[in-house]
Design a protein around this motif. Structure first.
Motif, PDB file in Angstrom:
ATOM      1  N   GLY A  40       0.824  -1.209   0.000  1.00 14.71           N
ATOM      2  CA  GLY A  40       0.000   0.000   0.000  1.00 14.71           C
ATOM      3  C   GLY A  40       0.855   1.253   0.000  1.00 14.71           C
ATOM      4  N   TYR A  41       1.904   1.243   0.814  1.00 14.93           N
ATOM      5  CA  TYR A  41       2.837   2.375   0.847  1.00 14.93           C
ATOM      6  C   TYR A  41       3.531   2.563  -0.509  1.00 14.93           C
ATOM      7  N   LEU A  42       4.033   1.476  -1.085  1.00 21.53           N
ATOM      8  CA  LEU A  42       4.748   1.581  -2.355  1.00 21.53           C
ATOM      9  C   LEU A  42       3.842   2.075  -3.477  1.00 21.53           C
ATOM     10  N   ARG A  43       2.611   1.582  -3.515  1.00 27.34           N
ATOM     11  CA  ARG A  43       1.698   1.969  -4.584  1.00 27.34           C
ATOM     12  C   ARG A  43       1.262   3.418  -4.465  1.00 27.34           C
ATOM     13  N   ALA A  77      16.319  -3.563   3.633  1.00 23.09           N
ATOM     14  CA  ALA A  77      15.668  -2.844   4.723  1.00 23.09           C
ATOM     15  C   ALA A  77      14.807  -3.794   5.542  1.00 23.09           C
ATOM     16  N   LEU A  78      15.084  -3.881   6.829  1.00 20.72           N
ATOM     17  CA  LEU A  78      14.239  -4.621   7.766  1.00 20.72           C
ATOM     18  C   LEU A  78      13.281  -3.604   8.371  1.00 20.72           C
ATOM     19  N   VAL A  79      12.037  -3.636   7.928  1.00 18.58           N
ATOM     20  CA  VAL A  79      11.087  -2.555   8.225  1.00 18.58           C
ATOM     21  C   VAL A  79      10.055  -3.002   9.250  1.00 18.58           C
ATOM     22  N   GLY A  80      10.074  -2.382  10.417  1.00 19.79           N
ATOM     23  CA  GLY A  80       9.086  -2.674  11.446  1.00 19.79           C
ATOM     24  C   GLY A  80       9.124  -4.113  11.910  1.00 19.79           C
ATOM     25  N   GLN A 122       7.110   6.576   9.684  1.00 17.06           N
ATOM     26  CA  GLN A 122       7.909   5.421   9.270  1.00 17.06           C
ATOM     27  C   GLN A 122       8.087   5.390   7.752  1.00 17.06           C
ATOM     28  N   PHE A 123       6.998   5.561   7.028  1.00 16.31           N
ATOM     29  CA  PHE A 123       7.088   5.476   5.577  1.00 16.31           C
ATOM     30  C   PHE A 123       7.823   6.678   4.978  1.00 16.31           C
ATOM     31  N   THR A 124       7.706   7.830   5.596  1.00 16.06           N
ATOM     32  CA  THR A 124       8.492   8.983   5.152  1.00 16.06           C
ATOM     33  C   THR A 124       9.974   8.716   5.344  1.00 16.06           C
ATOM     34  N   ALA A 125      10.336   8.145   6.500  1.00 21.47           N
ATOM     35  CA  ALA A 125      11.736   7.806   6.759  1.00 21.47           C
ATOM     36  C   ALA A 125      12.237   6.755   5.785  1.00 21.47           C
ATOM     37  N   LEU A 126      11.385   5.802   5.438  1.00 21.10           N
ATOM     38  CA  LEU A 126      11.778   4.744   4.515  1.00 21.10           C
ATOM     39  C   LEU A 126      12.053   5.306   3.121  1.00 21.10           C
ATOM     40  N   TYR A 183       8.577   1.988  15.612  1.00 19.69           N
ATOM     41  CA  TYR A 183       7.266   2.421  15.142  1.00 19.69           C
ATOM     42  C   TYR A 183       6.243   1.330  15.469  1.00 19.69           C
ATOM     43  N   PRO A 184       4.957   1.644  15.393  1.00 20.10           N
ATOM     44  CA  PRO A 184       3.950   0.584  15.583  1.00 20.10           C
ATOM     45  C   PRO A 184       4.071  -0.487  14.503  1.00 20.10           C
ATOM     46  N   ASP A 185       3.503  -1.653  14.773  1.00 18.23           N
ATOM     47  CA  ASP A 185       3.498  -2.730  13.786  1.00 18.23           C
ATOM     48  C   ASP A 185       2.873  -2.256  12.484  1.00 18.23           C
ATOM     49  N   LEU A 186       3.423  -2.725  11.370  1.00 19.54           N
ATOM     50  CA  LEU A 186       2.953  -2.296  10.054  1.00 19.54           C
ATOM     51  C   LEU A 186       1.465  -2.550   9.845  1.00 19.54           C
ATOM     52  N   ALA A 187       0.916  -3.566  10.510  1.00 26.13           N
ATOM     53  CA  ALA A 187      -0.504  -3.875  10.320  1.00 26.13           C
ATOM     54  C   ALA A 187      -1.407  -2.735  10.754  1.00 26.13           C
ATOM     55  N   PHE A 188      -0.910  -1.835  11.597  1.00 26.50           N
ATOM     56  CA  PHE A 188      -1.715  -0.676  11.990  1.00 26.50           C
ATOM     57  C   PHE A 188      -1.891   0.308  10.832  1.00 26.50           C
ATOM     58  N   ALA A 189      -1.151   0.115   9.738  1.00 26.25           N
ATOM     59  CA  ALA A 189      -1.323   0.960   8.554  1.00 26.25           C
ATOM     60  C   ALA A 189      -2.426   0.455   7.636  1.00 26.25           C
TER      61      ALA A 189
END
Length: 409
Positions: free
Chosen positions: A29-32, A139-142, A385-389, A191-197
């Protein structure tokens, strides 16, 4: 014309674990939204599922199709050994085709469930080592991490983390665990777990009238990596205690909805249905975290074991009690303001669990408000988190899409 950035996603994805797939869904979702020009594919455990469900090309993680089956015959053992050598070549070749590789969430730096070093820890090490050698950032993300007793597993996990170009964690305990293993975490964020996005289900009105459904999330739980000697005892105590709790709810006239988070949990559901044998107990069929969120959103209360069952209930804003099997569950509940409502999964005491459950329900309205507030905070933190990524992995990208993720939420 610029060549699209090539992004690989890696992990035990499409293998039946809804939490792992939910983390992938959040990153896609973030990438798209922020990088729609990116060409994305996966190296994963269940390529057919990933291709069908998420519409991206996928390659099987292991050459040996029997990787996770016990090998007792000479041929099977030889196939596993050959597979380890071929996987090193296959992983490096796959990494070489990409500009960036993302490991989306998951507990890839922990061994809170039974795990062999030559299984996924070895695969992760191959990935991170290939990324460093071929100058492809990994990248190991969240991700989740925890102290590891087994020395070979700990060594592989430590070197994987050191070789990664970017690391962020889903809780402070994970970052602390990696620091204690000798990884420099000075620049790593939590950051919170990615599933919260993921999109939340429509908020339901607070329950009115007689008490309603209780969702009970179960797990094929046998303890952790260091509990192998007493795994069956732990499982029996967990199943017996959970079954007694479900039976007590039914005796109070409460409908119970059994939830799972992995294909292997079906046996636990079947055992409880057989033992309780009541029309008040039903089993949900869920194929995604979105399905789990809908189930938990419709419930008065949730009692759950699997980490991502807890996330779904908390994200849905439903008062939740955790049958906690690792520090990650305790950290999650504390972050969301429900730290007092944890019960040890290794020693389920049905009577004590029932007391905690009733205390939770008495504070239902207050806790729903707390969850609304904490979910708003989590959403803002994941935007960060996604801005930093983007800044770390796509420094030369056209940032006209940089804020798209916020706009579509």
């Amino acid at each position: 014309m610029n060549t699209p950035v090539r992004v690989g996603v890696f992990g035990l994805l499409g293998s039946g674990n809804l939490g792992n797939d939910g983390s992938l869904e959040a990153v896609l979702g973030y990438l798209r939204a922020a990088h729609p020009e990116a060409a994305v594919d996966a190296l994963c455990g269940g390529p057919r599922v990933v291709e069908a469900r998420y519409g991206i090309p996928a390659t099987r993680l292991h050459w040996n199709r029997g990787e996770y089956r016990t090998a007792s015959r000479a041929g099977a053992i030889a196939a596993k050994g050959l597979g380890k050598l071929l996987d090193a070549v296959r992983t490096a070749a796959w990494v070489r085709r990409h500009d960036v590789v993302i490991v989306p969430g998951m507990g890839v730096l922990e061994a809170t469930l039974p795990l062999r070093p030559w299984g996924f820890p070895y695969s992760l090490f191959l990935l991170c080592a290939s990324g460093r050698l071929l100058r492809t950032p990994v990248a190991l993300v969240g991700v989740g991490a925890a102290p590891i007793g087994d020395r070979p597993t700990r060594a592989l996990v430590r070197w994987s983390a050191r070789l990664a170009a970017y690391r962020s964690y889903r809780d402070t305990a994970s970052r602390d665990a990696m620091r204690d293993m000798g990884v420099d975490t000075g620049r790593d964020e939590v950051y919170p777990d990615l599933a919260f996005a993921l999109p939340a289900p429509e908020a339901s009105a607070p329950p009115d009238g007689p008490p309603g459904t209780v969702c009970v999330g179960v797990m094929d739980f046998h303890g952790g990596n260091d509990d192998r000697a007493r795994a069956e005892e732990i499982h029996r105590r967990y199943l017996d205690g959970t079954t007694r709790f479900v039976r007590a709810l039914v005796e109070d006239g409460r409908p119970v909805r059994l939830l799972t988070g992995d294909q292997c949990d079906a046996a636990v559901v079947a055992a409880i249905l057989d033992a309780v044998d009541s029309p008040l107990v039903t089993a949900a069929e869920t194929a995604s975290l979105a399905d789990l969120m809908k189930e938990t959103a419709a419930a008065d209360t949730v009692v759950a074991t699997r980490y991502h069952n807890l996330i779904c209930a908390l994200k849905a804003g439903t008062p939740t009690l955790a049958l906690s099997y690792a520090s990650k569950s305790d950290a999650l509940m504390d972050r969301m303001g429900l730290g007092a409502y944890c019960h040890p999964a290794r020693e389920v005491d049905a009577d004590r669990l029932l007391e905690q459950f009733r205390a939770l329900e008495k504070r239902s309205a207050q806790l729903r408000q707390t969850l609304r507030e904490r979910n708003q905070v989590a959403a803002r933190q994941l935007e960060d988190q996604f801005t930093a990524l983007t800044g770390a992995l796509f420094p030369s990208a056209d940032h006209t899409h940089a804020h798209a993720y916020k706009e579509v939420r």
